[in-house]
Design an enzyme around this catalytic site. Structure first.
Site, PDB file in Angstrom:
ATOM      1  N   GLY A 158      -0.298   2.429   6.720  1.00 27.50           N
ATOM      2  CA  GLY A 158      -0.707   1.878   7.902  1.00 27.50           C
ATOM      3  C   GLY A 158       0.344   0.201   8.068  1.00 27.50           C
ATOM      4  CB  THR A 216       4.437  -0.225  10.070  1.00 29.00           C
ATOM      5  OG1 THR A 216       5.202  -0.251   9.880  1.00 29.00           O
ATOM      6  CG2 THR A 216       5.314  -0.522  11.546  1.00 29.00           C
ATOM      7  CB  THR A 217      -0.873  -0.376  12.144  1.00 22.38           C
ATOM      8  OG1 THR A 217       0.090   0.762  11.747  1.00 22.38           O
ATOM      9  CG2 THR A 217      -1.165  -0.320  13.011  1.00 22.38           C
ATOM     10  CD  GLU A 270       6.584  -1.551   6.780  1.00 23.36           C
ATOM     11  OE1 GLU A 270       7.159  -2.217   7.793  1.00 23.36           O
ATOM     12  OE2 GLU A 270       6.323  -1.070   6.674  1.00 23.36           O
ATOM     13  N   GLY A 305       0.406  -0.977   0.261  1.00 25.18           N
ATOM     14  CA  GLY A 305      -0.038   0.282  -0.270  1.00 25.18           C
ATOM     15  C   GLY A 305       0.869   0.755   0.230  1.00 25.18           C
ATOM     16  CG  ASN A 306       0.925   6.148  -1.317  1.00 27.87           C
ATOM     17  OD1 ASN A 306       1.315   6.119  -1.227  1.00 27.87           O
ATOM     18  ND2 ASN A 306      -0.633   6.493  -1.758  1.00 27.87           N
ATOM     19  CB  ILE A 307       4.353   6.769   1.596  1.00 28.21           C
ATOM     20  CG1 ILE A 307       5.232   6.383   0.875  1.00 28.21           C
ATOM     21  CG2 ILE A 307       4.814   6.813   2.588  1.00 28.21           C
ATOM     22  CD1 ILE A 307       5.565   7.314  -0.427  1.00 28.21           C
ATOM     23  CB  ALA A 308       1.987   7.721   5.640  1.00 30.27           C
TER      24      ALA A 308
HETATM   25  P1  TTP Z   1       7.120   2.692   3.153  1.00 30.15           P
HETATM   26  O1  TTP Z   1       6.885   2.070   2.141  1.00 30.15           O
HETATM   27  O2  TTP Z   1       5.560   2.973   2.799  1.00 30.15           O
HETATM   28  O3  TTP Z   1       6.582   2.363   4.449  1.00 30.15           O
HETATM   29  P2  TTP Z   1       6.229   2.623   5.810  1.00 30.15           P
HETATM   30  O4  TTP Z   1       6.429   2.816   7.063  1.00 30.15           O
HETATM   31  O5  TTP Z   1       6.149   5.068   5.408  1.00 30.15           O
HETATM   32  O6  TTP Z   1       4.205   2.415   5.499  1.00 30.15           O
HETATM   33  P3  TTP Z   1       3.791   2.196   6.854  1.00 30.15           P
HETATM   34  O7  TTP Z   1       3.074   3.535   7.401  1.00 30.15           O
HETATM   35  O8  TTP Z   1       1.985   2.237   5.987  1.00 30.15           O
HETATM   36  O9  TTP Z   1       4.348   1.306   7.445  1.00 30.15           O
HETATM   37  O10 TTP Z   1       8.142   3.979   2.468  1.00 30.15           O
HETATM   38  C1  TTP Z   1       8.688   4.346   3.422  1.00 30.15           C
HETATM   39  C2  TTP Z   1       9.997   5.376   2.532  1.00 30.15           C
HETATM   40  O11 TTP Z   1      10.685   4.882   1.610  1.00 30.15           O
HETATM   41  C3  TTP Z   1       9.096   6.434   2.194  1.00 30.15           C
HETATM   42  O12 TTP Z   1       9.216   7.508   2.337  1.00 30.15           O
HETATM   43  C4  TTP Z   1       9.192   6.075   0.541  1.00 30.15           C
HETATM   44  C5  TTP Z   1      10.261   4.937   0.373  1.00 30.15           C
HETATM   45  N1  TTP Z   1      10.864   4.334  -0.774  1.00 30.15           N
HETATM   46  C6  TTP Z   1      11.404   4.398  -1.875  1.00 30.15           C
HETATM   47  O13 TTP Z   1      11.985   5.856  -1.688  1.00 30.15           O
HETATM   48  N2  TTP Z   1      11.173   3.808  -2.571  1.00 30.15           N
HETATM   49  C7  TTP Z   1      10.921   2.175  -2.480  1.00 30.15           C
HETATM   50  O14 TTP Z   1      11.341   1.235  -2.973  1.00 30.15           O
HETATM   51  C8  TTP Z   1      10.657   1.885  -0.901  1.00 30.15           C
HETATM   52  C9  TTP Z   1      10.262   0.691  -0.678  1.00 30.15           C
HETATM   53  C10 TTP Z   1      10.192   3.327  -0.075  1.00 30.15           C
HETATM   54 MG    MG Z   2       6.047   1.270   7.886  1.00 31.48          MG
END
Ligand code: TTP
Ligand code: MG
Length: 225
Positions: free
Chosen positions: A26, A28-29, A97, A21-24
């Site tokens: 959820g 990790t939750t 993840e 799913g998209n950045i942030a």
């Molecule tokens: P996310 O993989 O979206 O992880 P998260 O912890 O932010 O998501 P969630 O809250 O759902 O747990 O991304 C982490 C950061 O890494 C985010 O700034 C996007 C960046 N990223 C890249 O730039 N390139 C990549 O290939 C990946 C996988 C992440």
């Molecule tokens: Mg995360």
């Protein structure tokens, strides 16, 4: 799918579930919830490595200057994700993840399409990706897609205040969202490595935990297929 998983258990081969799913959105939750409530192995994204490889913060560099550092970050993301996928299992079910697939199909693709990654960098990353996925077995049993609106992710991102991500505009999240929808919902862009279970994820924490519980059997047993 259930039969496949039982067969795999008999032979002590276990196939993982990837949370996407998209950045942030959820992820990790979701992983934390299942880690606390089941006997499964949970592998969170190696973001601490991306923020500190021998003293260099690749994530920060990439957001500051994607044209210069996109290839550097994505090469390292690809390596660390490969390392996760191929590491030895410690429990009968593994949840990861993201995946090496979304790193390539979503993030590398986005850098390239938005003109922030030179074609030659994209070509080198694609050659690496193709070699890896041809020569290394990276099985995925199920993809759980936490589907959000880009707006929700933008709000959550601002709330969480990860330093490197302060520069991320809503448009960036919209592009990532579109690529995810094309891949996991419309299935029009790149191959799907596994069946997809969609969980709407714009809700508050309590509702999300409730939905995770409701989907527990589908996620952990794959028996809905
Ligand atoms: P996310 O993989 O979206 O992880 P998260 O912890 O932010 O998501 P969630 O809250 O759902 O747990 O991304 C982490 C950061 O890494 C985010 O700034 C996007 C960046 N990223 C890249 O730039 N390139 C990549 O290939 C990946 C996988 C992440
Ligand atoms: Mg995360």
């Amino acid at each position: 799918m259930l039969a496949k998983r039982l067969l795999c258990r008999t032979h002590a081969v276990i196939i993982p579930i990837c949370i996407e799913g998209n950045i942030a959105c959820g992820k990790t939750t979701c992983l934390k919830y299942f880690k606390e409530t089941s006997n499964i192995e949970v592998l969170t994204e190696p973001i601490s490595k991306w923020r500190n490889v021998r003293g260099h913060n690749l994530l920060a560099l990439m957001y500051q200057d994607p044209e210069r550092w996109g290839l550097t970050l994505q090469t390292y993301v690809q390596l660390t994700m490969l390392d996760l996928h191929t590491s030895a299992m410690t429990a009968p079910v593994r949840m990861i993840e993201r995946s090496i697939f979304s790193a390539k199909y979503i993030f590398v693709e986005n850098l390239f399409r938005s003109g922030k990654m030179p074609e030659v960098d994209f070509a080198v990353l694609s050659e690496w990706f193709d070699w890896i996925t041809t020569n290394v077995s990276i099985p995925v049993d199920l993809i759980v897609y936490l589907q959000t609106s880009p707006h929700t992710c933008h709000e959550r991102l601002k709330q969480r205040g990860r330093e490197e991500e302060k520069v991320i505009p809503l448009e960036y999240l919209e592009s990532i969202h579109q690529l995810y929808e094309d891949w996991l919902i419309k299935s029009i862009s790149v191959p799907l490595p596994a069946p997809v279970l969609v969980i709407p994820a714009d809700h508050d924490l309590q509702k999300m935990l409730h939905q995770f519980e409701e989907n527990r059997d589908k996620i952990l047993a794959g028996s809905y297929l």
